[in-house]
Design a protein around this motif. Structure first.
Motif, PDB file in Angstrom:
ATOM      1  N   LYS A 390       0.821  -1.213   0.000  1.00  0.00           N
ATOM      2  CA  LYS A 390       0.000   0.000   0.000  1.00  0.00           C
ATOM      3  C   LYS A 390       0.855   1.264   0.000  1.00  0.00           C
ATOM      4  O   LYS A 390       0.346   2.353  -0.272  1.00  0.00           O
ATOM      5  N   SER A 391       2.130   1.113   0.302  1.00  0.00           N
ATOM      6  CA  SER A 391       3.004   2.273   0.467  1.00  0.00           C
ATOM      7  C   SER A 391       3.998   2.439  -0.676  1.00  0.00           C
ATOM      8  O   SER A 391       4.952   3.227  -0.558  1.00  0.00           O
ATOM      9  N   VAL A 392       3.793   1.705  -1.758  1.00  0.00           N
ATOM     10  CA  VAL A 392       4.702   1.818  -2.893  1.00  0.00           C
ATOM     11  C   VAL A 392       4.615   3.221  -3.485  1.00  0.00           C
ATOM     12  O   VAL A 392       3.527   3.726  -3.777  1.00  0.00           O
ATOM     13  N   VAL A 393       5.760   3.852  -3.661  1.00  0.00           N
ATOM     14  CA  VAL A 393       5.823   5.205  -4.220  1.00  0.00           C
ATOM     15  C   VAL A 393       5.298   5.171  -5.657  1.00  0.00           C
ATOM     16  O   VAL A 393       5.689   4.312  -6.452  1.00  0.00           O
ATOM     17  N   THR A 394       4.419   6.083  -5.981  1.00  0.00           N
ATOM     18  CA  THR A 394       3.822   6.104  -7.315  1.00  0.00           C
ATOM     19  C   THR A 394       4.706   6.868  -8.304  1.00  0.00           C
ATOM     20  O   THR A 394       5.582   7.640  -7.914  1.00  0.00           O
ATOM     21  N   GLY A 395       4.422   6.668  -9.585  1.00  0.00           N
ATOM     22  CA  GLY A 395       5.092   7.442 -10.626  1.00  0.00           C
ATOM     23  C   GLY A 395       6.345   6.828 -11.200  1.00  0.00           C
ATOM     24  O   GLY A 395       6.964   7.403 -12.098  1.00  0.00           O
ATOM     25  N   TRP A 396       6.735   5.640 -10.711  1.00  0.00           N
ATOM     26  CA  TRP A 396       7.950   5.017 -11.227  1.00  0.00           C
ATOM     27  C   TRP A 396       7.752   4.558 -12.658  1.00  0.00           C
ATOM     28  O   TRP A 396       6.687   4.065 -13.033  1.00  0.00           O
ATOM     29  N   GLN A 397       8.788   4.687 -13.485  1.00  0.00           N
ATOM     30  CA  GLN A 397       8.772   4.191 -14.848  1.00  0.00           C
ATOM     31  C   GLN A 397      10.062   3.442 -15.154  1.00  0.00           C
ATOM     32  O   GLN A 397      11.128   3.780 -14.621  1.00  0.00           O
ATOM     33  N   TYR A 398       9.947   2.427 -15.995  1.00  0.00           N
ATOM     34  CA  TYR A 398      11.106   1.742 -16.540  1.00  0.00           C
ATOM     35  C   TYR A 398      11.334   2.220 -17.971  1.00  0.00           C
ATOM     36  O   TYR A 398      10.414   2.720 -18.630  1.00  0.00           O
ATOM     37  N   LEU A 399      12.548   2.025 -18.455  1.00  0.00           N
ATOM     38  CA  LEU A 399      12.830   2.323 -19.855  1.00  0.00           C
ATOM     39  C   LEU A 399      12.088   1.338 -20.754  1.00  0.00           C
ATOM     40  O   LEU A 399      11.881   0.180 -20.366  1.00  0.00           O
ATOM     41  N   PRO A 400      11.711   1.748 -21.946  1.00  0.00           N
ATOM     42  CA  PRO A 400      11.092   0.814 -22.883  1.00  0.00           C
ATOM     43  C   PRO A 400      12.103  -0.166 -23.466  1.00  0.00           C
ATOM     44  O   PRO A 400      11.739  -0.992 -24.307  1.00  0.00           O
ATOM     45  N   TYR A 401      13.347  -0.067 -23.018  1.00  0.00           N
ATOM     46  CA  TYR A 401      14.361  -1.062 -23.384  1.00  0.00           C
ATOM     47  C   TYR A 401      15.171  -1.414 -22.128  1.00  0.00           C
ATOM     48  O   TYR A 401      16.380  -1.560 -22.153  1.00  0.00           O
TER      49      TYR A 401
END
Length: 447
Positions: A390-401
């Motif tokens: 429930k506490s995972v920081v939002t907004g994280w992204q990985y590279l498309p590669y």
């Protein structure tokens, strides 16, 4: 119980990826039902009653029971479950099939960090036409964010890996160590432990892309920013700096064991107390129980230490999804299987088999929360894991590669663990290599 191969992929370690996985090679022929219009529940029911055959490529062992139960419920549907390799091996086979225009499965297991690569390459079906976005509240934020890409939903979460701190209570009691609530306290514990016993270390680390990105994620970092084919990589952002500054102390002061995770030496260290903690995903308990049975009762679980006292931030470490291939001629049946496996009765099969749930209903169920773990001295560890999810920081992204990026981690950041190269310099080299590769594959890249 997870196999060793599955454990490796769940950790999201660096994978050797063929150039065929690049953006320019990710186009796919559009056969089958394609994007089309909305497909109602009655439309899926019709497809199931008519029957047919679908092929699923996946290595996760709990899916065997899911297939059995799915076929029992829908006897006119046959599911051909194929282990085409784990992680990178399957991705290479999958991309080769996409390029050839035949041989691809209807459904594929894809780890969260690799999903964007296939989605952006138009190899996966956007599941929005099936109403998949309406399932968002059924999943914890980390996994759902991972399957939601550029306004579409390209898979359904199979499981999740909210992070926690696994620690050897026997060692902590012996050396009067306080379970750390901050990473600064963690460094203090590392110093105290190693001073008391030069053969004991707070943890092990020889360089791990998945662990590094998970730690930066928890620190609020956003080194990757992706908007379609526009990507930026910046490991000088505040979150990355928090991790680098803290972890550099552990590396420079030789406070982490130079032992590779999942090696025989690693298992030995977990068993004899010379490796005292692990910061990992919630899928770890079964691996400790099977891999280090002699330490049963010694270990406990605590919330992940924080970068600032009083916070309760967490991140994900590992996990997979199931996606429908755009080339599938049986997309309706494929989606029906996905929904059964990941949001229906099949999800219970998988949880009983040892998978850690991504579904909020299961994460919040009293039976799940009250589960006592004999390995952890009877501790109800799921309460900690559930809070972490429930506490995972939002907004994280990985590279498309990201698959490629992780494959060059040891050639860049990894040098900081075996030489005088600072971690910050290693991250800069990783950044440069990632940007260079992205540019060469047609992405608009920058910092």
């Amino acid at each position: 119980m997870r196999t060793k191969a599955v454990r490796h992929t769940l950790r999201g370690l660096g994978l050797v990826c063929a150039a065929a996985l690049a953006l320019t090679a990710c186009s796919s022929s559009t056969t089958g039902s394609g994007d089309g219009g909305p497909v109602s529940a009655s439309g899926l029911d019709t497809a199931l009653s008519q029957g047919g055959s679908i092929t699923v490529w996946a290595w996760e062992p709990t899916l065997k029971q899911v297939v059995t139960d799915f076929e029992a419920k829908y006897p006119k549907v046959h599911v051909n479950l194929v282990n085409a390799g784990t992680g990178d091996k399957q991705y290479t086979a999958l991309q080769n099939a996409v390029q050839a225009g035949n041989g691809a499965p209807d459904v594929a297991q894809i780890e969260y960090y690799a999903l964007g690569q296939f989605a952006l390459g138009k190899s996966l079906q956007d599941l929005s036409k099936y109403g998949a976005p309406d399932l968002s509240k059924q999943y914890s934020p980390g996994p759902w964010t991972s399957v939601s890409i550029n306004g579409g939903v390209y898979a359904l979460p199979m499981d999740s890996g909210p992070m926690a701190l696994f620690y050897n209570k026997k060692v902590f009691d012996k050396y009067d160590l306080t379970v750390p609530t901050t990473w600064d306290q963690y460094v203090d514990d590392a110093r105290k432990l190693h001073a008391a016993d030069p053969n004991a270390y707070i943890t092990n680390d020889t360089g791990d892309a998945g662990f590094t990105t998970s730690m930066i994620w928890q620190a609020g970092g956003h080194p990757y920013k992706v908007n379609g084919t526009k990507v930026s990589v910046d490991f000088t952002d505040p979150g990355s700096a928090k991790f680098t500054d803290t972890w550099q102390k552990l590396v420079s002061e030789h406070l982490v064991a130079p032992v590779s995770s999942w090696s025989d030496q690693w298992y030995k260290g977990l068993g004899d107390g010379s490796i005292a903690t692990l910061a990992m995903g919630a899928w770890m308990p079964a691996n400790l129980a099977s891999g280090v049975p002699t330490a049963s009762g010694d270990w406990r679980v605590a919330p992940l230490p924080q970068w600032r006292q009083g916070q309760s931030a967490s991140s994900e470490n590992g996990g997979s999804s199931l996606a429908v291939m755009k080339s599938s001629a049986h997309q309706d049946l494929a989606y029906a299987f996905l929904k059964f496996a990941n949001a229906g009765d099949g999800a219970q099969d998988r949880i009983k088999g040892g998978a850690f749930p991504a579904t909020t209903a299961d994460l919040n169920s009293q039976a799940f929360l009250d589960t006592a773990f004999p390995y952890f001295g009877g501790q109800q560890a799921n309460k900690i894991f559930s809070d972490s999810a429930k506490s995972v920081v939002t907004g994280w992204q990985y590279l498309p590669y990201q698959v490629y990026a992780n494959s060059v981690f040891n050639d860049t950041v990894g040098k900081a663990y075996v030489s005088s190269t600072p971690l910050a310099s290693g991250l800069k080299a990783w950044q440069d290599a990632s940007v260079k590769y992205g540019t060469g594959q047609g992405f608009t890249t920058g910092q």
